[in-house]
Motif scaffolding. Structure first.
Motif, PDB file in Angstrom:
ATOM      1  N   ASP A  59      -7.252 -10.426   1.170  1.00 54.77           N
ATOM      2  CA  ASP A  59      -8.516 -11.179   1.486  1.00 54.77           C
ATOM      3  C   ASP A  59      -8.171 -12.573   2.313  1.00 54.77           C
ATOM      4  O   ASP A  59      -8.914 -12.634   3.557  1.00 54.77           O
ATOM      5  N   GLU A  60      -7.250 -13.304   1.831  1.00 57.46           N
ATOM      6  CA  GLU A  60      -6.887 -14.508   2.707  1.00 57.46           C
ATOM      7  C   GLU A  60      -6.176 -14.017   3.876  1.00 57.46           C
ATOM      8  O   GLU A  60      -6.087 -14.770   4.952  1.00 57.46           O
ATOM      9  N   LEU A  61      -5.456 -12.940   3.772  1.00 56.24           N
ATOM     10  CA  LEU A  61      -4.541 -12.743   4.888  1.00 56.24           C
ATOM     11  C   LEU A  61      -4.990 -11.232   5.664  1.00 56.24           C
ATOM     12  O   LEU A  61      -4.219 -10.339   5.735  1.00 56.24           O
ATOM     13  N   ARG A  62      -6.393 -11.058   5.797  1.00 53.46           N
ATOM     14  CA  ARG A  62      -6.798  -9.875   6.183  1.00 53.46           C
ATOM     15  C   ARG A  62      -6.678  -9.688   7.519  1.00 53.46           C
ATOM     16  O   ARG A  62      -7.540  -9.542   8.480  1.00 53.46           O
ATOM     17  N   ASP A  63      -5.306  -9.402   7.867  1.00 57.83           N
ATOM     18  CA  ASP A  63      -4.992  -9.194   9.527  1.00 57.83           C
ATOM     19  C   ASP A  63      -3.631  -8.302   9.541  1.00 57.83           C
ATOM     20  O   ASP A  63      -2.814  -8.829   8.801  1.00 57.83           O
ATOM     21  N   TYR A  64      -3.682  -7.408  10.465  1.00 60.32           N
ATOM     22  CA  TYR A  64      -2.513  -6.636  10.447  1.00 60.32           C
ATOM     23  C   TYR A  64      -1.354  -7.523  10.853  1.00 60.32           C
ATOM     24  O   TYR A  64       0.031  -6.827  10.550  1.00 60.32           O
ATOM     25  N   ARG A  65      -1.377  -8.841  11.357  1.00 60.34           N
ATOM     26  CA  ARG A  65      -0.397  -9.242  11.979  1.00 60.34           C
ATOM     27  C   ARG A  65       0.602 -10.080  10.596  1.00 60.34           C
ATOM     28  O   ARG A  65       1.666 -10.552  10.860  1.00 60.34           O
ATOM     29  N   PHE A  66      -0.088  -9.868   9.449  1.00 63.33           N
ATOM     30  CA  PHE A  66       0.323 -10.273   8.060  1.00 63.33           C
ATOM     31  C   PHE A  66       1.148  -8.998   7.351  1.00 63.33           C
ATOM     32  O   PHE A  66       1.631  -9.200   6.392  1.00 63.33           O
ATOM     33  N   TYR A  67       1.208  -8.004   8.079  1.00 60.13           N
ATOM     34  CA  TYR A  67       2.174  -6.787   7.656  1.00 60.13           C
ATOM     35  C   TYR A  67       3.361  -6.706   8.386  1.00 60.13           C
ATOM     36  O   TYR A  67       3.410  -6.923   9.648  1.00 60.13           O
ATOM     37  N   ALA A  68       4.294  -5.775   7.816  1.00 58.58           N
ATOM     38  CA  ALA A  68       5.244  -5.469   8.446  1.00 58.58           C
ATOM     39  C   ALA A  68       5.396  -4.315   9.383  1.00 58.58           C
ATOM     40  O   ALA A  68       3.894  -3.985   9.600  1.00 58.58           O
ATOM     41  N   ASP A  69       6.328  -3.957  10.277  1.00 57.81           N
ATOM     42  CA  ASP A  69       6.031  -2.852  11.204  1.00 57.81           C
ATOM     43  C   ASP A  69       5.485  -1.575  10.690  1.00 57.81           C
ATOM     44  O   ASP A  69       4.974  -1.004  11.421  1.00 57.81           O
ATOM     45  N   ASP A  70       5.755  -1.469   9.402  1.00 63.76           N
ATOM     46  CA  ASP A  70       5.114   0.047   8.812  1.00 63.76           C
ATOM     47  C   ASP A  70       3.703  -0.355   8.504  1.00 63.76           C
ATOM     48  O   ASP A  70       2.938   0.755   7.866  1.00 63.76           O
ATOM     49  N   LEU A  71       3.292  -1.346   8.684  1.00 68.07           N
ATOM     50  CA  LEU A  71       1.642  -1.690   8.174  1.00 68.07           C
ATOM     51  C   LEU A  71       1.522  -1.637   6.845  1.00 68.07           C
ATOM     52  O   LEU A  71       0.007  -1.214   6.576  1.00 68.07           O
ATOM     53  N   LEU A  72       2.261  -1.531   5.879  1.00 70.84           N
ATOM     54  CA  LEU A  72       2.032  -1.387   4.656  1.00 70.84           C
ATOM     55  C   LEU A  72       2.638  -2.385   3.863  1.00 70.84           C
ATOM     56  O   LEU A  72       2.102  -2.875   2.814  1.00 70.84           O
ATOM     57  N   HIS A  73       3.976  -2.980   4.036  1.00 69.34           N
ATOM     58  CA  HIS A  73       4.332  -4.040   3.291  1.00 69.34           C
ATOM     59  C   HIS A  73       4.159  -5.451   3.769  1.00 69.34           C
ATOM     60  O   HIS A  73       3.731  -5.357   5.201  1.00 69.34           O
ATOM     61  N   PRO A  74       3.769  -6.398   3.139  1.00 67.87           N
ATOM     62  CA  PRO A  74       3.867  -7.828   3.699  1.00 67.87           C
ATOM     63  C   PRO A  74       4.901  -8.138   4.528  1.00 67.87           C
ATOM     64  O   PRO A  74       5.994  -7.899   4.462  1.00 67.87           O
ATOM     65  N   SER A  75       4.652  -9.013   5.800  1.00 71.46           N
ATOM     66  CA  SER A  75       5.383  -9.408   6.628  1.00 71.46           C
ATOM     67  C   SER A  75       6.064 -10.556   5.954  1.00 71.46           C
ATOM     68  O   SER A  75       5.795 -11.256   5.207  1.00 71.46           O
ATOM     69  N   PRO A  76       7.199 -10.898   6.832  1.00 75.76           N
ATOM     70  CA  PRO A  76       8.086 -12.178   6.183  1.00 75.76           C
ATOM     71  C   PRO A  76       7.022 -13.285   6.130  1.00 75.76           C
ATOM     72  O   PRO A  76       7.262 -14.191   5.224  1.00 75.76           O
ATOM     73  N   LEU A  77       6.176 -13.406   6.972  1.00 76.71           N
ATOM     74  CA  LEU A  77       5.193 -14.464   7.149  1.00 76.71           C
ATOM     75  C   LEU A  77       4.431 -14.537   5.997  1.00 76.71           C
ATOM     76  O   LEU A  77       4.129 -15.618   5.260  1.00 76.71           O
ATOM     77  N   ARG A 136       0.910  -1.093  -0.070  1.00 75.05           N
ATOM     78  CA  ARG A 136      -0.048   0.261   0.019  1.00 75.05           C
ATOM     79  C   ARG A 136       0.799   1.297   0.013  1.00 75.05           C
ATOM     80  O   ARG A 136       1.746   1.348   0.707  1.00 75.05           O
ATOM     81  N   HIS A 137       0.530   2.117  -0.769  1.00 73.17           N
ATOM     82  CA  HIS A 137       1.374   3.299  -1.205  1.00 73.17           C
ATOM     83  C   HIS A 137       0.702   4.586  -0.188  1.00 73.17           C
ATOM     84  O   HIS A 137      -0.284   5.313  -0.678  1.00 73.17           O
ATOM     85  N   SER A 138       1.321   4.530   0.893  1.00 71.71           N
ATOM     86  CA  SER A 138       0.344   5.541   2.207  1.00 71.71           C
ATOM     87  C   SER A 138       0.690   6.870   1.843  1.00 71.71           C
ATOM     88  O   SER A 138       0.032   7.769   2.242  1.00 71.71           O
ATOM     89  N   LYS A 139       1.987   7.178   0.999  1.00 74.55           N
ATOM     90  CA  LYS A 139       2.241   8.619   0.930  1.00 74.55           C
ATOM     91  C   LYS A 139       1.203   9.302  -0.048  1.00 74.55           C
ATOM     92  O   LYS A 139       1.183  10.354   0.086  1.00 74.55           O
ATOM     93  N   ASP A 140       0.665   8.390  -1.029  1.00 73.62           N
ATOM     94  CA  ASP A 140      -0.426   8.953  -1.671  1.00 73.62           C
ATOM     95  C   ASP A 140      -1.709   9.075  -1.156  1.00 73.62           C
ATOM     96  O   ASP A 140      -2.502   9.928  -1.428  1.00 73.62           O
ATOM     97  N   GLY A 141      -1.948   8.721   0.451  1.00 74.29           N
ATOM     98  CA  GLY A 141      -3.100   8.527   0.849  1.00 74.29           C
ATOM     99  C   GLY A 141      -3.709   7.359   0.662  1.00 74.29           C
ATOM    100  O   GLY A 141      -3.702   6.775  -0.345  1.00 74.29           O
ATOM    101  N   LEU A 142      -4.460   6.865   1.805  1.00 69.76           N
ATOM    102  CA  LEU A 142      -5.265   5.441   1.610  1.00 69.76           C
ATOM    103  C   LEU A 142      -6.259   5.572   0.793  1.00 69.76           C
ATOM    104  O   LEU A 142      -6.443   4.529  -0.049  1.00 69.76           O
TER     105      LEU A 142
END
Length: 312
Positions: free
Chosen positions: A229-247, A189-195
């Motif tokens: 959709d399948e990973l609709r949870d913030y635990r699947f995002y990196a610390d920036d909450l924008l990029h996918p986490s390693p998992l 997600r490109h948050s600098k553009d705005g959500l």
């Protein structure tokens, strides 16, 4: 019990194996895919000119390579003690214009060869937002930290994206008609553009790409949908909450392998992954007989894989 909305995956027509020649272009998600394949010993190249997020930049890069349009001093700009090219990522920038041009034109010849010889080309689109340089009146691929007052921000229309993708596909197929094209939309997600603006951007990319795929033969892998959709949870995002986490990356990677690689390749991938894991092993006593036996077995396995055409 179903705990997530599953995304239907279609198998790739021309599946990837260890004889495949892979080329990845586009966003940082393309970089990630290429890195994974490189670690597993596949023949591949990833973003030789750096990350390019928007479809016009990718179309221009491919057109230029296949038309042998060399880079000249007229393509360069000077800013903050470096020479840059508006068409390319700042990874290509250089304090010497001569060295930069030599490097760009050498890379372009290599990219042309890769476009002609690849069995699979993966293209990941990141955004539909672009910046137009006001003085030159042209859309750029990278602003190179030049003040934003020099640019106007624009959202590419569905029609503009569609035209760029049609041109991109046609240009590649003209020199490599049997190549398997694979498209994805980056889940980042490109948050600098705005959500809200990010959603507008992804929507334009999705609509345009799927309209093109209705009439052009290529494959779509739903990385964007898997994360949302399948990973609709913030635990699947990196610390920036924008990029996918390693998992999340591993999850999407496993899904990708299941539908795009041959069973034989998947078996070899497991062997290569085991070798790579063994290489990370740190012994308690490196001089022990037990460790020497471990090293010998590992070297024998590496040699066996190399004899089977896998470079590890």
């Amino acid at each position: 019990m179903k705990l997530s909305t599953l995304v239907a995956l279609q198998p790739l027509d021309k599946k990837i194996d260890y004889q495949s020649r892979l080329l990845w272009l586009g966003s940082c998600f393309a970089d990630n895919m290429g890195r994974q394949f490189a670690q597993l010993g596949f023949t591949q190249s990833t973003n030789p000119f750096g990350i390019l997020l928007q479809p016009l930049a990718l179309q221009q890069l491919v057109d230029r390579a296949l038309q042998d349009k060399v880079y000249t001093h007229a393509d360069l700009i000077f800013h903050n003690n470096l020479w840059h090219c508006f068409e390319l990522h700042s990874d290509c920038s250089n304090p010497s214009p001569e060295a930069m041009l030599d490097d760009l034109n050498a890379k372009q010849q290599l990219l042309k060869s890769q476009l002609q010889q690849a069995t699979h080309i993966g293209i990941t689109l990141g955004t539909a937002w672009v910046y137009r340089h006001l003085e030159c009146d042209r859309v750029v691929a990278n602003c190179h930290k030049i003040p934003q007052t020099a640019f106007a921000k624009e959202l590419l229309s569905v029609a503009e994206i569609q035209a760029a993708l049609q041109q991109l596909i046609s240009t590649i197929h003209a020199v490599n008609p049997n190549v398997q094209l694979v498209f994805t939309i980056s889940p980042v997600r490109h948050s600098k553009d705005g959500l809200v603006e990010n959603q507008r951007s992804k929507s334009h990319l999705l609509v345009a790409l799927h309209q093109v795929l209705e009439t052009h033969k290529a494959y779509y892998f739903p990385a964007y949908e898997l994360l949302l959709d399948e990973l609709r949870d913030y635990r699947f995002y990196a610390d920036d909450l924008l990029h996918p986490s390693p998992l999340a990356i591993r999850y999407i990677w496993d899904k990708w392998l299941s539908v795009t690689t041959t069973p034989e390749a998947q078996a070899l991938i497991a062997e290569v992954a085991a070798v790579q894991k063994s290489r990370l092993h740190r012994p308690f006593n490196p001089d022990s007989e037990e460790h020497q036996v471990f090293i010998e077995k590992l070297e024998n396995k590496v040699e066996e894989l190399r004899n089977r055409g896998v470079i590890v």
